[in-house]
Scaffold this motif. Sequence first.
Motif, short mmCIF file in Angstrom:
data_model
loop_
_atom_site.label_atom_id
_atom_site.label_comp_id
_atom_site.label_asym_id
_atom_site.label_seq_id
_atom_site.Cartn_x
_atom_site.Cartn_y
_atom_site.Cartn_z
N UNK A 187 0.83 -1.21 0.00
CA UNK A 187 0.00 0.00 0.00
C UNK A 187 0.86 1.25 0.00
N UNK A 188 1.95 1.23 0.78
CA UNK A 188 2.85 2.39 0.82
C UNK A 188 3.54 2.59 -0.52
N UNK A 189 3.94 1.49 -1.16
CA UNK A 189 4.59 1.59 -2.46
C UNK A 189 3.63 2.17 -3.50
N UNK A 190 2.41 1.71 -3.52
CA UNK A 190 1.42 2.23 -4.46
C UNK A 190 1.14 3.71 -4.19
N UNK A 191 1.08 4.08 -2.93
CA UNK A 191 0.86 5.49 -2.59
C UNK A 191 2.02 6.36 -3.05
#
Length: 95
Positions: free
Chosen positions: A8-12
């Motif tokens: 999720x952090x990578x996509x954000x």
Amino acid sequence: MRCHLKLRKLVALVSLAYAFCLGVGTVADRKSQPIGRKNHGYRAMSLSRHGLNILRQLSRPGTGAAEKLARMVETVLRWFCWQITRYQFTRKIVG
């Protein structure tokens, strides 16, 4: 990747980078470096690609920081960093 939180952090982070490139490309297209059109009427490159090319060009050594576009990008980046520090949470983000 098995850790959903890291994914999720990578996509954000990728989404923020894409939005920044798109914003730089949109402003540059309107103000200083318009994108050419092909025969069928579409742009020769996308706005996000145009913004990415500008950011890559500005990050090279020897690029004059006195250019109007360079100052504009620095202003937007400074505002963006200020927004991040203003709304930063106290919990650990990476790792």
